[in-house]
Design a protein around this motif. Structure first.
Motif, PDB file in Angstrom:
ATOM      1  N   GLN A   1     -14.121  -3.449 -13.691  1.00 49.48           N
ATOM      2  CA  GLN A   1     -12.824  -4.185 -14.065  1.00 49.48           C
ATOM      3  C   GLN A   1     -11.703  -3.037 -13.907  1.00 49.48           C
ATOM      4  N   GLU A   2     -11.905  -1.956 -14.897  1.00 50.96           N
ATOM      5  CA  GLU A   2     -10.725  -0.743 -15.118  1.00 50.96           C
ATOM      6  C   GLU A   2     -10.115  -0.358 -13.845  1.00 50.96           C
ATOM      7  N   LEU A   3     -10.560  -0.375 -13.084  1.00 45.13           N
ATOM      8  CA  LEU A   3     -10.293  -0.723 -11.686  1.00 45.13           C
ATOM      9  C   LEU A   3      -8.809  -2.119 -11.591  1.00 45.13           C
ATOM     10  N   ALA A   4      -9.288  -2.667 -11.682  1.00 44.79           N
ATOM     11  CA  ALA A   4      -8.231  -3.816 -11.373  1.00 44.79           C
ATOM     12  C   ALA A   4      -6.930  -3.490 -11.862  1.00 44.79           C
ATOM     13  N   VAL A   5      -7.691  -3.196 -13.459  1.00 40.44           N
ATOM     14  CA  VAL A   5      -6.099  -2.721 -14.248  1.00 40.44           C
ATOM     15  C   VAL A   5      -5.302  -1.684 -14.246  1.00 40.44           C
ATOM     16  N   ARG A   6      -5.988  -0.659 -13.728  1.00 42.19           N
ATOM     17  CA  ARG A   6      -5.346   0.433 -13.046  1.00 42.19           C
ATOM     18  C   ARG A   6      -4.620   0.386 -11.898  1.00 42.19           C
ATOM     19  N   HIS A   7      -5.049  -0.348 -10.911  1.00 42.43           N
ATOM     20  CA  HIS A   7      -4.745   0.180 -10.189  1.00 42.43           C
ATOM     21  C   HIS A   7      -3.758  -2.093  -8.957  1.00 42.43           C
ATOM     22  N   ARG A   8      -4.350  -2.652  -9.813  1.00 40.88           N
ATOM     23  CA  ARG A   8      -3.620  -3.850  -9.538  1.00 40.88           C
ATOM     24  C   ARG A   8      -3.085  -5.348  -9.973  1.00 40.88           C
ATOM     25  N   SER A   9      -2.602  -3.962 -11.192  1.00 44.56           N
ATOM     26  CA  SER A   9      -1.935  -4.871 -12.618  1.00 44.56           C
ATOM     27  C   SER A   9      -0.776  -5.487 -12.473  1.00 44.56           C
ATOM     28  N   ILE A  10      -0.843  -6.669 -12.686  1.00 43.75           N
ATOM     29  CA  ILE A  10       0.659  -7.389 -12.350  1.00 43.75           C
ATOM     30  C   ILE A  10       2.391  -6.589 -12.792  1.00 43.75           C
TER      31      ILE A  10
ATOM     32  N   ASP B   1      -5.364   1.308   0.850  1.00 41.58           N
ATOM     33  CA  ASP B   1      -5.518   2.056  -0.429  1.00 41.58           C
ATOM     34  C   ASP B   1      -7.117   2.066  -0.624  1.00 41.58           C
ATOM     35  N   ASP B   2      -7.658   0.604  -0.505  1.00 36.17           N
ATOM     36  CA  ASP B   2      -8.648   1.199  -1.104  1.00 36.17           C
ATOM     37  C   ASP B   2      -9.813   0.773  -0.861  1.00 36.17           C
ATOM     38  N   SER B   3      -9.548   1.389   0.299  1.00 29.46           N
ATOM     39  CA  SER B   3     -11.547   2.137   0.838  1.00 29.46           C
ATOM     40  C   SER B   3     -11.304   3.503   0.172  1.00 29.46           C
ATOM     41  N   ALA B   4      -9.582   4.180   0.448  1.00 34.41           N
ATOM     42  CA  ALA B   4     -10.285   5.463  -0.918  1.00 34.41           C
ATOM     43  C   ALA B   4     -10.242   5.783  -2.073  1.00 34.41           C
ATOM     44  N   ILE B   5     -10.204   4.328  -2.671  1.00 35.36           N
ATOM     45  CA  ILE B   5      -9.772   4.332  -3.944  1.00 35.36           C
ATOM     46  C   ILE B   5     -11.557   4.140  -4.067  1.00 35.36           C
ATOM     47  N   MET B   6     -12.375   2.781  -3.323  1.00 34.94           N
ATOM     48  CA  MET B   6     -13.814   2.881  -3.761  1.00 34.94           C
ATOM     49  C   MET B   6     -14.520   4.078  -3.656  1.00 34.94           C
ATOM     50  N   GLU B   7     -14.167   4.823  -2.773  1.00 35.26           N
ATOM     51  CA  GLU B   7     -15.159   6.380  -2.499  1.00 35.26           C
ATOM     52  C   GLU B   7     -15.218   7.230  -3.440  1.00 35.26           C
ATOM     53  N   ALA B   8     -13.436   6.882  -4.289  1.00 37.68           N
ATOM     54  CA  ALA B   8     -13.294   8.503  -5.010  1.00 37.68           C
ATOM     55  C   ALA B   8     -13.649   7.903  -5.964  1.00 37.68           C
ATOM     56  N   GLU B   9     -13.042   6.360  -6.620  1.00 40.06           N
ATOM     57  CA  GLU B   9     -13.372   5.854  -7.954  1.00 40.06           C
ATOM     58  C   GLU B   9     -14.709   5.076  -7.938  1.00 40.06           C
ATOM     59  N   GLY B  10     -15.928   4.804  -7.336  1.00 39.61           N
ATOM     60  CA  GLY B  10     -17.282   3.983  -7.046  1.00 39.61           C
ATOM     61  C   GLY B  10     -16.575   2.673  -7.386  1.00 39.61           C
ATOM     62  N   GLY B  11     -16.087   2.152  -6.899  1.00 39.24           N
ATOM     63  CA  GLY B  11     -15.475   0.699  -7.004  1.00 39.24           C
ATOM     64  C   GLY B  11     -16.516  -0.528  -5.821  1.00 39.24           C
TER      65      GLY B  11
ATOM     66  N   LYS C   1      -8.259 -10.307  -2.393  1.00 33.38           N
ATOM     67  CA  LYS C   1      -9.547 -10.574  -2.761  1.00 33.38           C
ATOM     68  C   LYS C   1      -9.971  -9.147  -3.395  1.00 33.38           C
ATOM     69  N   ILE C   2      -9.932  -7.824  -2.987  1.00 34.86           N
ATOM     70  CA  ILE C   2     -10.549  -6.674  -3.189  1.00 34.86           C
ATOM     71  C   ILE C   2     -10.336  -6.645  -5.019  1.00 34.86           C
ATOM     72  N   GLY C   3      -8.861  -6.888  -5.471  1.00 33.82           N
ATOM     73  CA  GLY C   3      -8.299  -6.595  -6.736  1.00 33.82           C
ATOM     74  C   GLY C   3      -9.365  -7.674  -7.142  1.00 33.82           C
TER      75      GLY C   3
ATOM     76  N   ALA D   1       0.861  -0.925  -0.059  1.00 34.74           N
ATOM     77  CA  ALA D   1      -0.096   0.149  -0.058  1.00 34.74           C
ATOM     78  C   ALA D   1       0.929   1.341   0.146  1.00 34.74           C
ATOM     79  N   GLU D   2       0.508   2.194  -0.276  1.00 31.32           N
ATOM     80  CA  GLU D   2       1.039   3.779  -0.855  1.00 31.32           C
ATOM     81  C   GLU D   2       1.087   3.919   0.781  1.00 31.32           C
ATOM     82  N   ASN D   3       0.088   4.194   1.366  1.00 34.92           N
ATOM     83  CA  ASN D   3      -0.628   4.377   2.999  1.00 34.92           C
ATOM     84  C   ASN D   3       1.412   4.232   3.577  1.00 34.92           C
ATOM     85  N   TYR D   4       1.547   2.547   3.060  1.00 34.10           N
ATOM     86  CA  TYR D   4       2.631   2.412   3.959  1.00 34.10           C
ATOM     87  C   TYR D   4       4.367   2.432   3.470  1.00 34.10           C
ATOM     88  N   ARG D   5       3.923   2.839   2.204  1.00 39.04           N
ATOM     89  CA  ARG D   5       5.448   3.484   1.828  1.00 39.04           C
ATOM     90  C   ARG D   5       4.890   4.696   2.079  1.00 39.04           C
TER      91      ARG D   5
END
Length: 410
Positions: A379-388, A336-346, A317-319, A170-174
Protein backbone atom coordinates in the motif's frame (compact mmCIF):
# COMPACT_ATOMS: atom_id res chain seq x y z
CA UNK A 1 -8.22 31.75 -13.28
CA UNK A 2 -10.99 30.40 -15.42
CA UNK A 3 -10.29 26.90 -16.75
CA UNK A 4 -11.99 24.90 -19.47
CA UNK A 5 -11.20 21.29 -18.47
CA UNK A 6 -11.55 19.01 -21.49
CA UNK A 7 -11.93 15.24 -21.08
CA UNK A 8 -12.11 12.78 -23.99
CA UNK A 9 -14.10 10.35 -21.82
CA UNK A 10 -17.79 10.56 -20.99
CA UNK A 11 -19.18 11.77 -17.70
CA UNK A 12 -20.16 8.25 -16.61
CA UNK A 13 -16.94 6.59 -17.74
CA UNK A 14 -14.98 4.94 -14.94
CA UNK A 15 -11.86 6.82 -16.02
CA UNK A 16 -13.66 10.11 -15.47
CA UNK A 17 -14.53 9.11 -11.91
CA UNK A 18 -11.05 7.79 -11.15
CA UNK A 19 -8.84 10.33 -12.93
CA UNK A 20 -10.76 13.50 -13.88
CA UNK A 21 -12.84 14.15 -10.76
CA UNK A 22 -9.86 14.02 -8.34
CA UNK A 23 -8.03 16.62 -10.41
CA UNK A 24 -11.09 18.85 -10.57
CA UNK A 25 -11.22 18.74 -6.77
CA UNK A 26 -7.59 19.84 -6.59
CA UNK A 27 -8.28 22.78 -8.88
CA UNK A 28 -11.47 23.64 -7.01
CA UNK A 29 -9.46 24.01 -3.79
CA UNK A 30 -7.18 26.66 -5.25
CA UNK A 31 -8.21 30.19 -4.26
CA UNK A 32 -6.89 31.57 -7.56
CA UNK A 33 -9.33 29.39 -9.55
CA UNK A 34 -12.54 31.34 -10.04
CA UNK A 35 -14.45 28.93 -12.32
CA UNK A 36 -14.04 25.62 -14.13
CA UNK A 37 -16.12 24.26 -16.97
CA UNK A 38 -15.88 20.48 -17.43
CA UNK A 39 -16.39 19.37 -21.03
CA UNK A 40 -16.71 15.64 -21.78
CA UNK A 41 -17.16 13.68 -25.01
CA UNK A 42 -20.30 11.55 -24.85
CA UNK A 43 -20.82 8.48 -27.03
CA UNK A 44 -23.21 5.55 -27.22
CA UNK A 45 -26.24 5.51 -24.94
CA UNK A 46 -25.22 8.72 -23.15
CA UNK A 47 -25.40 10.81 -26.34
CA UNK A 48 -29.14 11.32 -25.95
CA UNK A 49 -29.33 10.85 -22.18
CA UNK A 50 -29.78 13.43 -19.49
CA UNK A 51 -26.45 13.75 -17.70
CA UNK A 52 -26.94 15.00 -14.15
CA UNK A 53 -23.70 16.45 -12.83
CA UNK A 54 -23.47 16.27 -9.05
CA UNK A 55 -20.22 14.62 -7.97
CA UNK A 56 -19.85 16.75 -4.85
CA UNK A 57 -18.33 19.82 -6.48
CA UNK A 58 -19.12 23.42 -5.61
CA UNK A 59 -21.84 24.38 -8.14
CA UNK A 60 -20.76 28.00 -8.09
CA UNK A 61 -17.27 26.98 -9.21
CA UNK A 62 -17.61 23.97 -11.51
CA UNK A 63 -20.14 23.62 -14.31
CA UNK A 64 -20.61 20.95 -16.97
CA UNK A 65 -21.18 21.09 -20.73
CA UNK A 66 -20.88 17.88 -22.81
CA UNK A 67 -19.94 17.38 -26.43
CA UNK A 68 -22.26 14.76 -27.94
CA UNK A 69 -20.91 12.52 -30.67
CA UNK A 70 -23.31 11.66 -33.47
CA UNK A 71 -23.55 7.87 -33.83
CA UNK A 72 -22.36 6.33 -37.08
CA UNK A 73 -22.00 2.76 -38.27
CA UNK A 74 -18.48 3.54 -39.49
CA UNK A 75 -16.14 4.28 -36.60
CA UNK A 76 -13.61 6.11 -38.78
CA UNK A 77 -16.25 8.41 -40.24
CA UNK A 78 -17.60 8.94 -36.73
CA UNK A 79 -14.22 10.10 -35.44
CA UNK A 80 -13.65 12.31 -38.48
CA UNK A 81 -17.03 13.93 -37.90
CA UNK A 82 -16.14 14.48 -34.23
CA UNK A 83 -12.86 16.20 -35.01
CA UNK A 84 -14.42 18.43 -37.65
CA UNK A 85 -17.46 19.43 -35.56
CA UNK A 86 -16.17 19.52 -31.98
CA UNK A 87 -13.53 22.25 -32.51
CA UNK A 88 -16.27 24.64 -33.64
CA UNK A 89 -18.42 23.76 -30.64
CA UNK A 90 -15.44 24.28 -28.35
CA UNK A 91 -14.70 27.65 -29.93
CA UNK A 92 -18.29 28.62 -29.09
CA UNK A 93 -17.74 27.48 -25.50
CA UNK A 94 -14.50 29.45 -25.29
CA UNK A 95 -16.27 32.58 -26.48
CA UNK A 96 -19.07 32.01 -23.98
CA UNK A 97 -17.09 30.86 -20.91
CA UNK A 98 -13.98 33.02 -21.54
CA UNK A 99 -11.39 30.73 -19.96
CA UNK A 100 -7.79 31.74 -19.44
CA UNK A 101 -6.68 28.40 -20.88
CA UNK A 102 -7.80 24.88 -21.78
CA UNK A 103 -6.58 21.99 -19.64
CA UNK A 104 -6.94 18.79 -21.70
CA UNK A 105 -6.91 15.33 -20.17
CA UNK A 106 -5.07 12.96 -22.50
CA UNK A 107 -3.58 13.34 -25.97
CA UNK A 108 -6.91 12.91 -27.86
CA UNK A 109 -8.38 15.76 -25.81
CA UNK A 110 -5.13 17.61 -26.40
CA UNK A 111 -5.72 17.25 -30.13
CA UNK A 112 -9.04 19.07 -29.74
CA UNK A 113 -7.33 21.73 -27.61
CA UNK A 114 -4.77 22.22 -30.38
CA UNK A 115 -7.50 22.54 -33.02
CA UNK A 116 -9.16 25.21 -30.87
CA UNK A 117 -5.76 26.95 -30.55
CA UNK A 118 -5.57 27.05 -34.36
CA UNK A 119 -8.74 29.11 -34.45
CA UNK A 120 -8.43 31.20 -31.30
CA UNK A 121 -4.80 30.98 -30.03
CA UNK A 122 -6.30 29.92 -26.70
CA UNK A 123 -3.40 28.66 -24.53
CA UNK A 124 -3.58 25.01 -23.51
CA UNK A 125 -1.96 22.39 -21.33
CA UNK A 126 -2.16 18.61 -21.69
CA UNK A 127 -2.13 16.31 -18.68
CA UNK A 128 -1.99 12.52 -18.87
CA UNK A 129 0.02 13.11 -22.03
CA UNK A 130 0.98 9.86 -23.74
CA UNK A 131 1.85 8.76 -27.30
CA UNK A 132 -1.73 7.68 -27.94
CA UNK A 133 -1.33 7.20 -31.70
CA UNK A 134 1.58 4.82 -31.25
CA UNK A 135 -0.28 2.97 -28.47
CA UNK A 136 -3.14 2.26 -30.82
CA UNK A 137 -0.92 1.27 -33.74
CA UNK A 138 1.40 -0.96 -31.73
CA UNK A 139 -1.61 -2.66 -30.13
CA UNK A 140 -3.01 -3.50 -33.58
CA UNK A 141 -6.10 -1.34 -33.12
CA UNK A 142 -5.03 1.18 -35.77
CA UNK A 143 -2.96 0.54 -38.90
CA UNK A 144 -0.12 2.76 -40.08
CA UNK A 145 -2.32 4.02 -42.94
CA UNK A 146 -5.41 4.59 -40.75
CA UNK A 147 -6.48 8.26 -40.92
CA UNK A 148 -7.02 8.22 -37.14
CA UNK A 149 -3.39 7.24 -36.62
CA UNK A 150 -2.00 9.74 -39.10
CA UNK A 151 -4.00 12.69 -37.75
CA UNK A 152 -3.49 11.82 -34.08
CA UNK A 153 0.25 11.46 -34.55
CA UNK A 154 0.41 14.87 -36.26
CA UNK A 155 -1.70 16.46 -33.54
CA UNK A 156 0.54 15.01 -30.82
CA UNK A 157 3.55 16.56 -32.55
CA UNK A 158 1.79 19.93 -32.50
CA UNK A 159 0.91 19.50 -28.82
CA UNK A 160 4.59 18.98 -28.02
CA UNK A 161 5.40 22.17 -29.92
CA UNK A 162 2.62 24.43 -28.70
CA UNK A 163 1.29 23.32 -25.31
CA UNK A 164 2.38 25.61 -22.49
CA UNK A 165 2.88 22.58 -20.30
CA UNK A 166 2.82 18.79 -20.62
CA UNK A 167 2.16 16.32 -17.81
CA UNK A 168 3.23 12.85 -18.98
CA UNK A 169 2.22 9.90 -16.82
CA UNK A 170 5.64 8.21 -16.77
CA UNK A 171 9.13 9.50 -16.07
CA UNK A 172 10.24 7.35 -19.00
CA UNK A 173 8.20 9.57 -21.31
CA UNK A 174 9.40 12.79 -19.70
CA UNK A 175 12.95 11.77 -20.56
CA UNK A 176 11.90 10.90 -24.12
CA UNK A 177 10.19 14.28 -24.56
CA UNK A 178 13.34 16.05 -23.41
CA UNK A 179 15.32 14.09 -26.02
CA UNK A 180 12.81 15.30 -28.63
CA UNK A 181 13.49 18.92 -27.72
CA UNK A 182 10.69 19.77 -25.29
CA UNK A 183 12.01 22.13 -22.64
CA UNK A 184 12.36 20.21 -19.35
CA UNK A 185 10.92 23.01 -17.22
CA UNK A 186 7.66 22.68 -19.14
CA UNK A 187 7.25 18.97 -18.32
CA UNK A 188 6.16 17.51 -14.99
CA UNK A 189 5.58 13.78 -14.57
CA UNK A 190 2.19 12.98 -13.03
CA UNK A 191 1.42 9.24 -12.86
CA UNK A 192 -2.27 8.36 -12.80
CA UNK A 193 -3.24 9.27 -9.25
CA UNK A 194 -5.16 7.05 -6.89
CA UNK A 195 -7.05 7.86 -3.71
CA UNK A 196 -5.07 5.63 -1.36
CA UNK A 197 -7.57 6.09 1.48
CA UNK A 198 -10.57 5.12 -0.67
CA UNK A 199 -8.81 1.96 -1.89
CA UNK A 200 -7.18 1.01 1.41
CA UNK A 201 -7.68 -2.70 2.22
CA UNK A 202 -10.73 -3.30 4.37
CA UNK A 203 -10.73 -6.74 5.99
CA UNK A 204 -14.43 -6.64 6.90
CA UNK A 205 -15.52 -5.69 3.39
CA UNK A 206 -13.23 -8.30 1.91
CA UNK A 207 -14.64 -11.01 4.16
CA UNK A 208 -18.21 -10.08 3.25
CA UNK A 209 -17.44 -10.28 -0.47
CA UNK A 210 -15.68 -13.63 -0.08
CA UNK A 211 -18.61 -15.04 1.85
CA UNK A 212 -21.11 -13.77 -0.72
CA UNK A 213 -19.13 -15.31 -3.57
CA UNK A 214 -18.47 -18.57 -1.74
CA UNK A 215 -14.74 -17.92 -1.57
CA UNK A 216 -14.42 -18.11 2.22
CA UNK A 217 -12.63 -21.47 2.40
CA UNK A 218 -9.32 -21.34 4.35
CA UNK A 219 -7.34 -22.51 1.31
CA UNK A 220 -8.88 -19.98 -1.11
CA UNK A 221 -6.33 -17.95 -3.07
CA UNK A 222 -8.21 -15.15 -4.83
CA UNK A 223 -6.88 -13.28 -7.84
CA UNK A 224 -8.63 -10.31 -9.40
CA UNK A 225 -8.61 -8.57 -12.77
CA UNK A 226 -10.24 -5.17 -13.32
CA UNK A 227 -10.53 -3.95 -16.90
CA UNK A 228 -11.07 -4.79 -20.53
CA UNK A 229 -9.89 -7.63 -22.72
CA UNK A 230 -8.44 -6.77 -26.12
CA UNK A 231 -7.04 -3.55 -27.60
CA UNK A 232 -4.07 -2.56 -25.42
CA UNK A 233 -4.77 -5.48 -23.08
CA UNK A 234 -4.18 -9.15 -23.70
CA UNK A 235 -7.25 -11.12 -24.76
CA UNK A 236 -6.80 -14.87 -25.17
CA UNK A 237 -3.39 -14.61 -23.54
CA UNK A 238 -5.02 -13.23 -20.39
CA UNK A 239 -7.24 -16.29 -20.08
CA UNK A 240 -4.22 -18.55 -20.55
CA UNK A 241 -2.55 -16.57 -17.75
CA UNK A 242 -5.56 -17.18 -15.49
CA UNK A 243 -5.25 -20.91 -16.27
CA UNK A 244 -1.56 -20.83 -15.36
CA UNK A 245 -2.40 -19.19 -12.03
CA UNK A 246 -5.05 -21.84 -11.37
CA UNK A 247 -2.53 -24.60 -12.07
CA UNK A 248 0.05 -22.92 -9.82
CA UNK A 249 -2.21 -22.29 -6.82
CA UNK A 250 -4.22 -25.49 -7.12
CA UNK A 251 -7.86 -26.28 -6.28
CA UNK A 252 -8.17 -23.30 -3.92
CA UNK A 253 -7.65 -20.76 -6.70
CA UNK A 254 -10.56 -18.40 -7.29
CA UNK A 255 -10.85 -15.45 -9.65
CA UNK A 256 -12.83 -12.19 -9.69
CA UNK A 257 -13.18 -10.40 -13.03
CA UNK A 258 -14.66 -6.89 -13.15
CA UNK A 259 -14.97 -5.96 -16.82
CA UNK A 260 -17.10 -4.00 -19.29
CA UNK A 261 -16.73 -6.86 -21.79
CA UNK A 262 -19.84 -9.00 -22.39
CA UNK A 263 -20.12 -11.59 -19.64
CA UNK A 264 -21.15 -14.33 -22.08
CA UNK A 265 -17.97 -13.82 -24.12
CA UNK A 266 -15.81 -13.81 -21.00
CA UNK A 267 -17.50 -16.98 -19.70
CA UNK A 268 -16.96 -18.70 -23.03
CA UNK A 269 -13.25 -17.95 -22.99
CA UNK A 270 -12.95 -19.02 -19.35
CA UNK A 271 -14.66 -22.31 -20.15
CA UNK A 272 -12.24 -22.87 -23.01
CA UNK A 273 -9.34 -22.86 -20.52
CA UNK A 274 -11.22 -25.02 -18.01
CA UNK A 275 -12.36 -22.36 -15.55
CA UNK A 276 -16.05 -22.67 -14.76
CA UNK A 277 -18.44 -20.44 -12.80
CA UNK A 278 -17.70 -22.29 -9.57
CA UNK A 279 -14.19 -20.79 -9.66
CA UNK A 280 -14.71 -17.42 -11.37
CA UNK A 281 -17.06 -14.51 -10.61
CA UNK A 282 -17.63 -12.11 -13.52
CA UNK A 283 -19.49 -8.80 -13.37
CA UNK A 284 -19.40 -5.17 -14.47
CA UNK A 285 -19.04 -3.21 -11.24
CA UNK A 286 -19.40 0.55 -10.78
CA UNK A 287 -16.17 2.23 -9.75
CA UNK A 288 -17.26 2.84 -6.16
CA UNK A 289 -17.70 -0.91 -5.60
CA UNK A 290 -14.23 -1.86 -6.85
CA UNK A 291 -12.41 -1.31 -3.51
CA UNK A 292 -14.53 -3.96 -1.76
CA UNK A 293 -13.72 -6.51 -4.45
CA UNK A 294 -10.03 -5.64 -4.24
CA UNK A 295 -10.15 -6.13 -0.48
CA UNK A 296 -11.48 -9.65 -1.12
CA UNK A 297 -8.50 -10.57 -3.30
CA UNK A 298 -4.97 -11.72 -2.48
CA UNK A 299 -3.27 -10.53 -5.68
CA UNK A 300 -4.11 -8.88 -9.01
CA UNK A 301 -3.52 -9.28 -12.73
CA UNK A 302 -2.39 -6.54 -15.13
CA UNK A 303 -2.08 -8.33 -18.50
CA UNK A 304 -1.21 -5.27 -20.58
CA UNK A 305 -0.13 -6.05 -24.11
CA UNK A 306 3.59 -5.23 -24.51
CA UNK A 307 4.71 -2.64 -27.05
CA UNK A 308 7.64 -0.21 -27.24
CA UNK A 309 5.51 2.79 -26.29
CA UNK A 310 4.04 0.97 -23.29
CA UNK A 311 7.09 2.26 -21.39
CA UNK A 312 5.37 5.64 -21.48
CA UNK A 313 2.03 4.66 -19.89
CA UNK A 314 0.62 4.60 -16.36
CA UNK A 315 -2.19 2.12 -15.76
CA UNK A 316 -4.68 3.44 -13.21
CA UNK A 317 -5.51 -0.13 -12.25
CA UNK A 318 -1.98 -0.74 -10.98
CA UNK A 319 -2.23 2.25 -8.64
CA UNK A 320 -5.58 0.99 -7.35
CA UNK A 321 -4.19 -2.51 -6.88
CA UNK A 322 -1.24 -1.17 -4.90
CA UNK A 323 -3.49 1.07 -2.78
CA UNK A 324 -5.41 -2.09 -1.86
CA UNK A 325 -2.17 -3.78 -0.87
CA UNK A 326 -2.21 -6.28 -3.72
CA UNK A 327 0.94 -7.55 -5.43
CA UNK A 328 0.48 -7.43 -9.18
CA UNK A 329 1.27 -9.92 -11.92
CA UNK A 330 2.26 -7.52 -14.69
CA UNK A 331 3.73 -7.57 -18.18
CA UNK A 332 7.30 -6.41 -18.65
CA UNK A 333 7.88 -2.85 -19.89
CA UNK A 334 4.73 -1.20 -18.51
CA UNK A 335 5.52 2.45 -17.81
CA UNK A 336 7.64 3.02 -14.73
CA UNK A 337 5.64 0.35 -12.91
CA UNK A 338 7.29 -2.87 -14.10
CA UNK A 339 10.66 -1.60 -12.87
CA UNK A 340 9.12 -0.52 -9.56
CA UNK A 341 7.62 -4.01 -9.16
CA UNK A 342 11.01 -5.62 -9.51
CA UNK A 343 12.95 -3.08 -7.44
CA UNK A 344 10.46 -2.59 -4.61
CA UNK A 345 8.52 -5.84 -4.44
CA UNK A 346 5.22 -4.54 -5.75
CA UNK A 347 4.53 -7.65 -7.78
CA UNK A 348 6.04 -9.99 -10.34
CA UNK A 349 6.87 -9.33 -13.98
CA UNK A 350 6.34 -11.80 -16.82
CA UNK A 351 7.18 -11.85 -20.52
CA UNK A 352 5.24 -14.26 -22.72
CA UNK A 353 8.04 -14.28 -25.28
CA UNK A 354 10.36 -15.87 -22.72
CA UNK A 355 9.76 -19.57 -21.93
CA UNK A 356 9.33 -20.20 -18.24
CA UNK A 357 8.63 -16.53 -17.48
CA UNK A 358 5.07 -17.04 -16.20
CA UNK A 359 5.92 -19.92 -13.78
CA UNK A 360 8.86 -17.88 -12.47
CA UNK A 361 6.64 -14.84 -11.95
CA UNK A 362 4.03 -16.92 -10.13
CA UNK A 363 6.75 -18.32 -7.86
CA UNK A 364 7.91 -14.77 -7.13
CA UNK A 365 4.32 -13.75 -6.45
CA UNK A 366 3.89 -16.63 -4.01
CA UNK A 367 6.96 -15.48 -2.09
CA UNK A 368 5.52 -11.96 -1.81
CA UNK A 369 2.21 -13.33 -0.54
CA UNK A 370 4.04 -15.15 2.25
CA UNK A 371 5.65 -11.99 3.58
CA UNK A 372 4.14 -10.77 6.87
CA UNK A 373 2.08 -7.60 6.46
CA UNK A 374 2.66 -7.58 2.72
CA UNK A 375 -0.52 -5.58 2.11
CA UNK A 376 0.59 -2.67 4.30
CA UNK A 377 4.01 -2.59 2.63
CA UNK A 378 2.57 -2.63 -0.89
CA UNK A 379 0.00 0.00 0.00
CA UNK A 380 2.93 2.34 0.67
CA UNK A 381 3.89 2.04 -3.00
CA UNK A 382 0.64 3.75 -3.94
CA UNK A 383 1.28 6.50 -1.43
CA UNK A 384 4.82 6.98 -2.69
CA UNK A 385 4.31 6.65 -6.43
CA UNK A 386 0.64 7.45 -7.13
CA UNK A 387 -0.28 10.19 -4.69
CA UNK A 388 -2.62 12.94 -5.85
CA UNK A 389 0.01 15.31 -4.46
CA UNK A 390 2.00 14.72 -7.65
CA UNK A 391 -0.78 16.46 -9.58
CA UNK A 392 -1.04 19.22 -6.98
CA UNK A 393 2.69 19.90 -7.31
CA UNK A 394 2.46 19.88 -11.11
CA UNK A 395 -0.35 22.41 -11.09
CA UNK A 396 1.63 24.60 -8.70
CA UNK A 397 4.61 24.46 -11.06
CA UNK A 398 2.84 24.98 -14.37
CA UNK A 399 -0.27 27.05 -13.58
CA UNK A 400 -1.41 29.74 -14.04
CA UNK A 401 -0.87 30.69 -17.63
CA UNK A 402 0.78 33.93 -16.58
CA UNK A 403 3.81 32.03 -15.34
CA UNK A 404 4.63 30.87 -18.83
CA UNK A 405 6.10 32.99 -21.56
CA UNK A 406 6.89 30.38 -24.21
CA UNK A 407 5.43 27.15 -25.55
CA UNK A 408 6.83 23.77 -24.59
CA UNK A 409 9.40 23.30 -27.36
CA UNK A 410 12.53 25.41 -27.28
Amino acid sequence: MRILFLSYWGLNDGLTSSTVFPHLRLLQERPDVAAIRLVTVERGADVQAELPFNPGFAPDKITFEPLRSRPSRNVILNKIEDFTRFPGELVRQVEEFKPDFVLARGAPAGALAYLVWQKTKMPFYVESFEPHADYMRESGVWRAYDPRYLFQRHWEKRQKQLALGLMPVAENYRQQLIKEGVRPERIVTVPCSVNAAAFAPNAESGTRVRQRLGYAAPDAMVGIYVGKFGDIYYDQEAFDLFRSAADHFGPGFRLIILTPNAEADVRRKLAAVGLGPERVFVTKAPHHEVPDYLSAADFAFAPIRPAPCRLFCSAIKIGEYWASGLPVLVTTGVGDDSAIMEAEGGGAVFDLSQPGSVPAALTRLTALLREPNYRARIQELAVRHRSINRAREAYATLLPVGKIAKPAVA
